[in-house]
Design an enzyme around this catalytic site. Structure first.
Site, PDB file in Angstrom:
ATOM      1  N   SER A  44       0.781  -1.128   0.051  1.00  0.00           N
ATOM      2  CA  SER A  44       0.061  -0.080  -0.014  1.00  0.00           C
ATOM      3  C   SER A  44       0.754   1.224  -0.033  1.00  0.00           C
ATOM      4  O   SER A  44       0.339   2.177  -0.456  1.00  0.00           O
ATOM      5  CB  SER A  44      -0.947  -0.235   1.374  1.00  0.00           C
ATOM      6  OG  SER A  44      -0.263   0.141   2.428  1.00  0.00           O
TER       7      SER A  44
ATOM      8  N   LYS B 117       1.129   4.380   7.055  1.00  0.00           N
ATOM      9  CA  LYS B 117       0.264   5.262   5.715  1.00  0.00           C
ATOM     10  C   LYS B 117       1.228   6.657   5.813  1.00  0.00           C
ATOM     11  O   LYS B 117       1.975   6.980   6.879  1.00  0.00           O
ATOM     12  CB  LYS B 117      -0.914   5.423   5.945  1.00  0.00           C
ATOM     13  CG  LYS B 117      -1.695   4.225   6.089  1.00  0.00           C
ATOM     14  CD  LYS B 117      -1.856   3.572   4.863  1.00  0.00           C
ATOM     15  CE  LYS B 117      -2.810   2.232   4.907  1.00  0.00           C
ATOM     16  NZ  LYS B 117      -2.828   1.443   3.693  1.00  0.00           N
TER      17      LYS B 117
END
Length: 262
Positions: A43, A103
């Protein structure tokens, strides 16, 4: 004879004290300074690759209950807390599942975030995004799950997997590469999302392969991340393995030893 037994007891006691001190120091370092973190998914490509092994700076934002293993620190809120900056790569505890996630921090409390056809807007202004070629990697199983990467082309096993690459620059000047399979994927267009007090908004750099703050927790995303759930900031890759295990040293990526990330 008695003197020899006394000497042995003294040696055992000294060894036990030395071991206890070393163990306490190791626990203190992991709790308050750094924490190892392994990247299990794609991701955050290309910034972070599957198999990267990070050291997370836990001092960057102060400490919360999640600074300790299993959330055992008896801390309310954050101790000596510091607000993160837009563009930081943050490791945090998922508000529902309790798993550790990594993230990029995009929105601070009060910010308005919106996506339009894959382009980020922040507080009503488009964030600069410029095409920068393609990211490529072998179309092979990665990490412990053996998942293959998602590609814009259709390579054969072992072939070259390609994805469009752009460079995004936030208003504070932080630039980073993002990957984009299509401008019409789920999450590429959203309404205005206002970050509530005490929370942050995060995105994955691999935009079409990331469950992040664009998606509510009921949709499998992370939603807004409470500030107290931040564990630390990822600053550097210690080493990286392209194989199925960190211990498969013959698959280590030589160009990522002590690799700085931003």
């Amino acid at each position: 004879m008695a003197s020899t037994k006394t000497h042995r007891r003294h040696d055992w006691g000294e060894s036990l004290r030395t071991f206890s001190v070393a163990l306490l120091m190791a626990v203190a370092v992991r709790t308050f300074l750094i924490q190892p973190f392994w990247i299990p998914s794609g991701s955050m490509k290309e910034t972070l690759l599957v198999g990267d092994f990070l050291f997370v700076n836990k001092f960057a934002y102060g400490w919360s209950r999640w600074s300790c293993p299993w959330g055992l620190c008896p801390i309310e809120g954050r101790l000596w807390g510091a607000l993160p900056e837009r563009g930081d790569i943050v490791v945090f505890r998922h508000p529902v599942t309790g798993e550790d996630y990594v993230k990029r921090l995009i929105g601070l409390p009060g910010d308005r975030v919106r996506m339009r056809a894959g382009h980020l807007q922040l507080n009503g202004q488009p964030v600069d995004q410029r095409p920068a070629g393609q990211f490529s990697e072998p179309f092979l199983p990665q990490g412990s799950t053996g998942a293959v990467p998602r590609c814009a082309n259709r390579p054969r096993p072992g072939g070259e997997c390609r994805v469009d690459r752009s460079v995004e620059t936030l208003p504070n000047g932080v630039s980073y590469a993002i990957l984009n399979l299509t401008d019409w994927a789920r999450g590429d267009t959203t309404d205005d999302i206002v970050v509530p007090p005490g929370h942050v908004f995060v995105l994955g750099d691999n935009r079409d392969n990331s469950l992040d703050s664009r998606f509510a927790q009921a949709q499998g995303g992370v939603g807004f991340v409470p500030l107290e759930n931040l564990i630390g900031r990822a600053d550097r890759v210690l080493f990286s393995s392209a194989g199925s295990s960190l211990w498969a040293f013959w698959t280590w990526r030589g160009d990522r030893f002590l690799h700085a990330v931003h």
